[in-house]
Scaffold this motif. Sequence first.
Motif, mmCIF file in Angstrom:
data_model
loop_
_atom_site.group_PDB
_atom_site.id
_atom_site.type_symbol
_atom_site.label_atom_id
_atom_site.label_comp_id
_atom_site.label_asym_id
_atom_site.label_seq_id
_atom_site.Cartn_x
_atom_site.Cartn_y
_atom_site.Cartn_z
ATOM 1 N N LEU A 7 116.191 49.895 -2.933
ATOM 2 C CA LEU A 7 116.556 50.406 -1.618
ATOM 3 C C LEU A 7 116.336 51.916 -1.580
ATOM 4 O O LEU A 7 117.091 52.680 -2.161
ATOM 5 C CB LEU A 7 118.022 50.073 -1.322
ATOM 6 N N PHE A 8 115.305 52.329 -0.888
ATOM 7 C CA PHE A 8 114.924 53.736 -0.832
ATOM 8 C C PHE A 8 115.452 54.420 0.433
ATOM 9 O O PHE A 8 115.273 53.899 1.547
ATOM 10 C CB PHE A 8 113.400 53.887 -0.826
ATOM 11 N N GLY A 180 117.815 57.719 -3.737
ATOM 12 C CA GLY A 180 117.893 58.688 -2.660
ATOM 13 C C GLY A 180 118.193 60.088 -3.142
ATOM 14 O O GLY A 180 118.612 60.293 -4.286
ATOM 15 N N ASP A 181 118.006 61.045 -2.244
ATOM 16 C CA ASP A 181 118.166 62.454 -2.619
ATOM 17 C C ASP A 181 119.553 63.007 -2.338
ATOM 18 O O ASP A 181 119.903 64.078 -2.833
ATOM 19 C CB ASP A 181 117.140 63.319 -1.880
ATOM 20 N N ARG A 182 120.358 62.281 -1.561
ATOM 21 C CA ARG A 182 121.651 62.837 -1.163
ATOM 22 C C ARG A 182 122.815 62.178 -1.894
ATOM 23 O O ARG A 182 123.026 60.963 -1.794
ATOM 24 C CB ARG A 182 121.844 62.707 0.349
ATOM 25 N N LEU A 183 123.556 63.004 -2.612
ATOM 26 C CA LEU A 183 124.735 62.511 -3.321
ATOM 27 C C LEU A 183 125.786 61.996 -2.354
ATOM 28 O O LEU A 183 126.423 60.965 -2.598
ATOM 29 C CB LEU A 183 125.329 63.637 -4.176
ATOM 30 N N ASP A 184 125.991 62.697 -1.242
ATOM 31 C CA ASP A 184 127.080 62.365 -0.326
ATOM 32 C C ASP A 184 126.791 61.165 0.561
ATOM 33 O O ASP A 184 127.719 60.610 1.169
ATOM 34 C CB ASP A 184 127.444 63.577 0.547
ATOM 35 N N ALA A 185 125.554 60.734 0.642
ATOM 36 C CA ALA A 185 125.218 59.577 1.472
ATOM 37 C C ALA A 185 124.693 58.419 0.635
ATOM 38 O O ALA A 185 125.251 57.323 0.639
ATOM 39 C CB ALA A 185 124.180 59.972 2.536
ATOM 40 N N ASP A 186 123.633 58.658 -0.123
ATOM 41 C CA ASP A 186 122.991 57.589 -0.891
ATOM 42 C C ASP A 186 123.785 57.197 -2.138
ATOM 43 O O ASP A 186 124.095 56.016 -2.345
ATOM 44 C CB ASP A 186 121.577 58.015 -1.300
ATOM 45 N N ILE A 187 124.108 58.183 -2.962
ATOM 46 C CA ILE A 187 124.758 57.880 -4.239
ATOM 47 C C ILE A 187 126.221 57.499 -4.035
ATOM 48 O O ILE A 187 126.713 56.530 -4.642
ATOM 49 C CB ILE A 187 124.632 59.069 -5.219
ATOM 50 N N LEU A 188 126.917 58.225 -3.183
ATOM 51 C CA LEU A 188 128.301 57.861 -2.887
ATOM 52 C C LEU A 188 128.373 56.485 -2.244
ATOM 53 O O LEU A 188 129.267 55.680 -2.556
ATOM 54 C CB LEU A 188 128.943 58.905 -1.977
ATOM 55 N N ILE A 195 126.868 49.177 -6.481
ATOM 56 C CA ILE A 195 125.541 48.902 -7.022
ATOM 57 C C ILE A 195 124.987 50.154 -7.694
ATOM 58 O O ILE A 195 125.483 51.255 -7.495
ATOM 59 C CB ILE A 195 124.554 48.394 -5.942
ATOM 60 N N ASP A 196 123.960 49.969 -8.505
ATOM 61 C CA ASP A 196 123.361 51.075 -9.238
ATOM 62 C C ASP A 196 122.670 52.051 -8.289
ATOM 63 O O ASP A 196 122.329 51.708 -7.144
ATOM 64 C CB ASP A 196 122.342 50.546 -10.246
ATOM 65 N N SER A 197 122.433 53.265 -8.805
ATOM 66 C CA SER A 197 121.779 54.280 -7.972
ATOM 67 C C SER A 197 120.952 55.220 -8.832
ATOM 68 O O SER A 197 121.247 55.459 -10.001
ATOM 69 C CB SER A 197 122.811 55.077 -7.181
ATOM 70 N N CYS A 198 119.918 55.754 -8.216
ATOM 71 C CA CYS A 198 119.073 56.780 -8.827
ATOM 72 C C CYS A 198 119.073 57.981 -7.904
ATOM 73 O O CYS A 198 118.691 57.872 -6.728
ATOM 74 C CB CYS A 198 117.651 56.250 -9.012
ATOM 75 N N TRP A 199 119.514 59.105 -8.434
ATOM 76 C CA TRP A 199 119.521 60.343 -7.654
ATOM 77 C C TRP A 199 118.170 61.037 -7.812
ATOM 78 O O TRP A 199 117.803 61.452 -8.909
ATOM 79 C CB TRP A 199 120.644 61.251 -8.132
ATOM 80 N N SER A 209 129.730 66.947 -7.155
ATOM 81 C CA SER A 209 130.410 66.017 -6.252
ATOM 82 C C SER A 209 131.131 64.929 -7.044
ATOM 83 O O SER A 209 131.071 64.875 -8.273
ATOM 84 C CB SER A 209 129.390 65.371 -5.311
ATOM 85 N N LEU A 210 131.773 64.044 -6.304
ATOM 86 C CA LEU A 210 132.446 62.906 -6.920
ATOM 87 C C LEU A 210 131.504 61.706 -7.081
ATOM 88 O O LEU A 210 131.867 60.717 -7.705
ATOM 89 C CB LEU A 210 133.655 62.491 -6.071
ATOM 90 N N ALA A 211 130.305 61.805 -6.512
ATOM 91 C CA ALA A 211 129.335 60.717 -6.605
ATOM 92 C C ALA A 211 128.726 60.675 -8.012
ATOM 93 O O ALA A 211 128.402 61.715 -8.585
ATOM 94 C CB ALA A 211 128.239 60.897 -5.568
ATOM 95 N N ILE A 212 128.564 59.472 -8.541
ATOM 96 C CA ILE A 212 128.054 59.317 -9.910
ATOM 97 C C ILE A 212 126.811 58.420 -9.899
ATOM 98 O O ILE A 212 126.912 57.199 -9.748
ATOM 99 C CB ILE A 212 129.121 58.699 -10.836
ATOM 100 N N PRO A 213 125.619 59.012 -10.041
ATOM 101 C CA PRO A 213 124.404 58.191 -10.103
ATOM 102 C C PRO A 213 124.281 57.478 -11.447
ATOM 103 O O PRO A 213 124.762 57.978 -12.470
ATOM 104 C CB PRO A 213 123.283 59.223 -9.922
ATOM 105 N N THR A 214 123.638 56.335 -11.450
ATOM 106 C CA THR A 214 123.364 55.625 -12.698
ATOM 107 C C THR A 214 122.405 56.453 -13.555
ATOM 108 O O THR A 214 122.562 56.543 -14.774
ATOM 109 C CB THR A 214 122.751 54.242 -12.408
ATOM 110 N N PHE A 215 121.428 57.053 -12.919
ATOM 111 C CA PHE A 215 120.545 58.017 -13.576
ATOM 112 C C PHE A 215 119.911 58.894 -12.501
ATOM 113 O O PHE A 215 120.032 58.623 -11.307
ATOM 114 C CB PHE A 215 119.471 57.326 -14.435
ATOM 115 N N GLU A 216 119.258 59.956 -12.906
ATOM 116 C CA GLU A 216 118.579 60.831 -11.955
ATOM 117 C C GLU A 216 117.183 61.160 -12.444
ATOM 118 O O GLU A 216 116.893 61.103 -13.641
ATOM 119 C CB GLU A 216 119.368 62.111 -11.701
#
Length: 233
Positions: A7-8, A180-188, A195-199, A209-216
């Motif tokens: 999901l991009f 996604g590029d935004r911690l406050d929208a995509d990663i949060l 679900i997993d996320s890539c920053w 931020s409080l958002a925690i990506p699976t990896f970046e």
Amino acid sequence: MKHTLFLFDLDDTLLDFRASEKLSFVRTMQALGLHERVDGLFTDYQVINTELWRKFETGAVSKDFLKVERFRATFARHGLGLDPEAASLLYLDSLPDTVVLIDGAREVCVALAAIGEVGIITNGVDTIQNRRITSSGLGDCISFVATSEACGHAKPDVRFFEYAADMARPFVKEAAIIIGDRLDADILGANRYGIDSCWFNPARLANTSLAIPTFEVASLHDIVPALKALALV
């Protein structure tokens, strides 16, 4: 590979929205008869626009209000008697014609579409985002497009991700990842939905931020190798 649903985010992840935004803004001002002071006007527009998008994402303002208010407030700040509604229509009509791909966008979408399903999750305007995807040449790689306008809720609201999940075939949380590029929208949003996320962090910014990506990653070219490495963990 562990993941089969990718999901991009669209703007500033696959498409260089900053480049497209300025081109469209300049074209809009020229169409309204303004050929000077455009750079200063654009700088203020960006600040106002960013703040209105933040308010939209919290439900404080509507999308229709945002589309016109960003121009009204900009013109008012500079004492210009230009029509904000006309500016909004001109600007939105121009956006699909000023698409700029971020380096590696085509390659990563082709690679991941061969592995599973690629979807777009965006807080943008439904008709405009679909036209921009068509102009970008990425449409053949993309299975579906979920927009906040069609959904009625914006990232990082969990209801938006539920809406996007319903468009996938099939949807399994463990096999899905948001990029996604935004911690406050995509990663949060990914954190909240479980679900997993890539920053995507090309500027290599610190995460405070409080958002925690699976990896970046700093480059879209690094996504497929990172996903393969994650599958081995």
